[in-house]
Motif scaffolding. Structure first.
Motif, PDB file in Angstrom:
ATOM      1  N   MET A 161       7.776   7.462  -4.336  1.00  0.00           N
ATOM      2  CA  MET A 161       6.710   6.770  -3.831  1.00  0.00           C
ATOM      3  C   MET A 161       6.961   5.234  -2.982  1.00  0.00           C
ATOM      4  O   MET A 161       5.974   4.601  -2.762  1.00  0.00           O
ATOM      5  N   ASP A 162       8.260   5.283  -2.278  1.00  0.00           N
ATOM      6  CA  ASP A 162       8.420   4.006  -1.697  1.00  0.00           C
ATOM      7  C   ASP A 162       8.675   4.248  -0.349  1.00  0.00           C
ATOM      8  O   ASP A 162       9.637   5.187   0.185  1.00  0.00           O
ATOM      9  N   PHE A 163       7.868   3.609   0.539  1.00  0.00           N
ATOM     10  CA  PHE A 163       7.661   3.930   2.014  1.00  0.00           C
ATOM     11  C   PHE A 163       7.584   2.545   2.836  1.00  0.00           C
ATOM     12  O   PHE A 163       7.085   1.762   2.352  1.00  0.00           O
ATOM     13  N   LYS A 164       8.329   2.913   3.954  1.00  0.00           N
ATOM     14  CA  LYS A 164       8.300   1.546   4.810  1.00  0.00           C
ATOM     15  C   LYS A 164       6.895   1.812   5.391  1.00  0.00           C
ATOM     16  O   LYS A 164       6.205   2.718   5.609  1.00  0.00           O
ATOM     17  N   ASP A 165       6.325   0.487   5.814  1.00  0.00           N
ATOM     18  CA  ASP A 165       5.093   0.419   6.480  1.00  0.00           C
ATOM     19  C   ASP A 165       4.949   1.461   7.665  1.00  0.00           C
ATOM     20  O   ASP A 165       4.076   2.188   7.805  1.00  0.00           O
ATOM     21  N   ALA A 166       5.923   1.393   8.726  1.00  0.00           N
ATOM     22  CA  ALA A 166       5.756   2.093   9.882  1.00  0.00           C
ATOM     23  C   ALA A 166       5.631   3.789   9.536  1.00  0.00           C
ATOM     24  O   ALA A 166       5.037   4.498  10.025  1.00  0.00           O
ATOM     25  N   GLN A 167       6.441   4.205   8.338  1.00  0.00           N
ATOM     26  CA  GLN A 167       6.387   5.496   8.342  1.00  0.00           C
ATOM     27  C   GLN A 167       5.072   6.052   7.366  1.00  0.00           C
ATOM     28  O   GLN A 167       4.742   6.880   7.661  1.00  0.00           O
ATOM     29  N   LYS A 168       4.798   5.033   6.579  1.00  0.00           N
ATOM     30  CA  LYS A 168       3.331   5.067   5.813  1.00  0.00           C
ATOM     31  C   LYS A 168       2.246   5.438   6.979  1.00  0.00           C
ATOM     32  O   LYS A 168       1.290   6.438   6.986  1.00  0.00           O
ATOM     33  N   LYS A 169       2.402   4.532   7.903  1.00  0.00           N
ATOM     34  CA  LYS A 169       1.159   4.595   8.945  1.00  0.00           C
ATOM     35  C   LYS A 169       1.283   5.749   9.873  1.00  0.00           C
ATOM     36  O   LYS A 169       0.157   6.490  10.009  1.00  0.00           O
ATOM     37  N   ALA A 170       2.453   6.046  10.160  1.00  0.00           N
ATOM     38  CA  ALA A 170       2.661   7.294  10.770  1.00  0.00           C
ATOM     39  C   ALA A 170       1.962   8.610  10.321  1.00  0.00           C
ATOM     40  O   ALA A 170       1.305   9.571  10.760  1.00  0.00           O
ATOM     41  N   LEU A 171       2.452   8.878   9.076  1.00  0.00           N
ATOM     42  CA  LEU A 171       2.185   9.713   8.131  1.00  0.00           C
ATOM     43  C   LEU A 171       0.725   9.934   7.989  1.00  0.00           C
ATOM     44  O   LEU A 171       0.084  10.904   7.798  1.00  0.00           O
ATOM     45  N   GLU A 172       0.108   8.699   7.394  1.00  0.00           N
ATOM     46  CA  GLU A 172      -1.544   8.505   7.403  1.00  0.00           C
ATOM     47  C   GLU A 172      -2.115   8.842   8.427  1.00  0.00           C
ATOM     48  O   GLU A 172      -3.096   9.525   8.712  1.00  0.00           O
ATOM     49  N   LYS A 173      -1.815   8.589   9.488  1.00  0.00           N
ATOM     50  CA  LYS A 173      -2.392   9.015  10.980  1.00  0.00           C
ATOM     51  C   LYS A 173      -2.499  10.483  11.013  1.00  0.00           C
ATOM     52  O   LYS A 173      -3.361  11.201  11.270  1.00  0.00           O
ATOM     53  N   SER A 174      -1.232  11.157  10.664  1.00  0.00           N
ATOM     54  CA  SER A 174      -1.212  12.508  10.807  1.00  0.00           C
ATOM     55  C   SER A 174      -2.264  13.367   9.978  1.00  0.00           C
ATOM     56  O   SER A 174      -2.778  14.294  10.050  1.00  0.00           O
ATOM     57  N   ALA A 175      -2.231  12.925   8.682  1.00  0.00           N
ATOM     58  CA  ALA A 175      -3.325  13.173   7.830  1.00  0.00           C
ATOM     59  C   ALA A 175      -4.542  12.989   8.349  1.00  0.00           C
ATOM     60  O   ALA A 175      -5.474  13.954   8.339  1.00  0.00           O
ATOM     61  N   ARG A 176      -4.891  11.938   8.707  1.00  0.00           N
ATOM     62  CA  ARG A 176      -6.106  11.813   9.348  1.00  0.00           C
ATOM     63  C   ARG A 176      -6.476  12.609  10.170  1.00  0.00           C
ATOM     64  O   ARG A 176      -7.569  13.302  10.520  1.00  0.00           O
ATOM     65  N   GLU A 177      -5.688  13.188  11.339  1.00  0.00           N
ATOM     66  CA  GLU A 177      -5.864  13.916  12.420  1.00  0.00           C
ATOM     67  C   GLU A 177      -5.878  15.368  11.982  1.00  0.00           C
ATOM     68  O   GLU A 177      -6.605  16.250  12.409  1.00  0.00           O
ATOM     69  N   GLY A 178      -5.314  15.466  10.963  1.00  0.00           N
ATOM     70  CA  GLY A 178      -5.556  16.935   9.980  1.00  0.00           C
ATOM     71  C   GLY A 178      -5.260  17.988  10.762  1.00  0.00           C
ATOM     72  O   GLY A 178      -5.798  19.150  10.534  1.00  0.00           O
ATOM     73  N   GLY A 179      -4.194  17.956  11.714  1.00  0.00           N
ATOM     74  CA  GLY A 179      -4.000  19.307  12.499  1.00  0.00           C
ATOM     75  C   GLY A 179      -4.938  19.946  13.266  1.00  0.00           C
ATOM     76  O   GLY A 179      -5.225  20.970  13.753  1.00  0.00           O
ATOM     77  N   LYS A 180      -5.861  18.920  13.953  1.00  0.00           N
ATOM     78  CA  LYS A 180      -7.071  19.310  14.717  1.00  0.00           C
ATOM     79  C   LYS A 180      -6.603  19.948  15.889  1.00  0.00           C
ATOM     80  O   LYS A 180      -7.180  20.953  16.483  1.00  0.00           O
ATOM     81  N   SER A 181      -5.503  19.525  16.619  1.00  0.00           N
ATOM     82  CA  SER A 181      -4.955  20.410  17.775  1.00  0.00           C
ATOM     83  C   SER A 181      -4.478  21.923  17.317  1.00  0.00           C
ATOM     84  O   SER A 181      -4.642  22.711  18.127  1.00  0.00           O
ATOM     85  N   ILE A 182      -3.965  22.103  16.427  1.00  0.00           N
ATOM     86  CA  ILE A 182      -3.897  23.450  15.653  1.00  0.00           C
ATOM     87  C   ILE A 182      -5.134  24.141  15.834  1.00  0.00           C
ATOM     88  O   ILE A 182      -5.355  25.294  15.928  1.00  0.00           O
ATOM     89  N   ILE A 183      -6.045  23.643  15.060  1.00  0.00           N
ATOM     90  CA  ILE A 183      -7.417  24.306  14.704  1.00  0.00           C
ATOM     91  C   ILE A 183      -8.046  24.545  15.768  1.00  0.00           C
ATOM     92  O   ILE A 183      -8.687  25.536  15.957  1.00  0.00           O
ATOM     93  N   GLN A 184      -8.117  23.696  16.819  1.00  0.00           N
ATOM     94  CA  GLN A 184      -8.861  24.082  18.075  1.00  0.00           C
ATOM     95  C   GLN A 184      -8.192  25.255  18.676  1.00  0.00           C
ATOM     96  O   GLN A 184      -9.065  25.927  19.515  1.00  0.00           O
ATOM     97  N   ARG A 185      -7.036  25.468  18.697  1.00  0.00           N
ATOM     98  CA  ARG A 185      -6.573  26.956  19.189  1.00  0.00           C
ATOM     99  C   ARG A 185      -6.982  28.080  18.592  1.00  0.00           C
ATOM    100  O   ARG A 185      -6.995  28.978  19.433  1.00  0.00           O
ATOM    101  N   PHE A 186      -7.736  27.954  17.403  1.00  0.00           N
ATOM    102  CA  PHE A 186      -8.332  29.136  17.046  1.00  0.00           C
ATOM    103  C   PHE A 186      -9.868  29.200  16.989  1.00  0.00           C
ATOM    104  O   PHE A 186     -10.563  30.132  16.214  1.00  0.00           O
ATOM    105  N   LYS A 187     -10.558  28.418  17.851  1.00  0.00           N
ATOM    106  CA  LYS A 187     -11.903  28.394  17.796  1.00  0.00           C
ATOM    107  C   LYS A 187     -12.303  29.113  19.287  1.00  0.00           C
ATOM    108  O   LYS A 187     -11.726  29.248  20.091  1.00  0.00           O
TER     109      LYS A 187
END
Length: 180
Positions: free
Chosen positions: A154-180
């Motif tokens: 549960m110990d993360f550097k700020d940059a790593q935390k921000k990058a991962l949280e951004k990926s979670a917010r985007e939620g794989g939208k680019s992948i999901i769009q390919r199936f619409k």
């Protein structure tokens, strides 16, 4: 039941009564306006204490439930990238996404997203390293990395935390769009 665990300066609350029996992690940092009392009030559940071993076991067990959920798999390949989406039928003609992933077929590199019943990202796994990260359902904050022996980091550097949280917010939208 809400379980609270203090890890260093981090207070973690786990509400274990949510739809689909997936524990709902909530991370509370002393730097935010949240307090222990607010976490309890928001969850409206009686508090108890989680040991670090119980917390690790809970995160691992909840991810395994989501990961192993039966679903209808669809695949698409574009150039050397394979896209995968897994859905379940919710009735009334509606489907829910369980997971979505993209991987480079030639090198096995890529990432996968696992979603809760509400459509929020619960976990992200990086295929090349096997790293799996768990996110809070309420605010999408990075909570933990699943590590060996059913423990969590549960110990993360700020940059790593921000990058991962951004990926979670985007939620794989680019992948999901390919199936619409």
């Amino acid at each position: 039941m809400l379980r609270l665990l203090t890890l260093g300066s981090l207070l973690v609350a786990i509400a274990s009564t949510v739809p689909s029996a997936i524990a709902q992690p909530i991370a509370i940092s002393p730097n935010t306006a949240h307090t222990k009392q607010q976490a309890i009030a928001e969850a409206t559940i009686e508090p108890a204490i989680f040991s670090p071993a119980e917390l690790g076991e809970s995160f691992h067990r909840n991810f395994e439930k989501i990961e192993k959920q039966p679903c209808n798999e669809k695949l698409k390949t574009e150039k050397s990238v394979r896209y995968r989406i897994c859905t379940v039928n919710q009735g009334n003609g509606k489907t829910r996404i369980v997971s979505a992933s993209e991987a480079n077929i030639e090198v096995g590199d890529g990432m996968g997203y696992w979603f809760t019943e509400t459509g929020k990202v619960y976990a992200i796994r990086f295929f090349h390293s096997g790293q799996t990260f768990i996110f809070g359902l309420k605010n999408g904050s990075l909570l933990a990395e699943l590590i060996e022996k059913r423990r969590v980091n549960m110990d993360f550097k700020d940059a790593q935390k921000k990058a991962l949280e951004k990926s979670a917010r985007e939620g794989g939208k680019s992948i999901i769009q390919r199936f619409k």
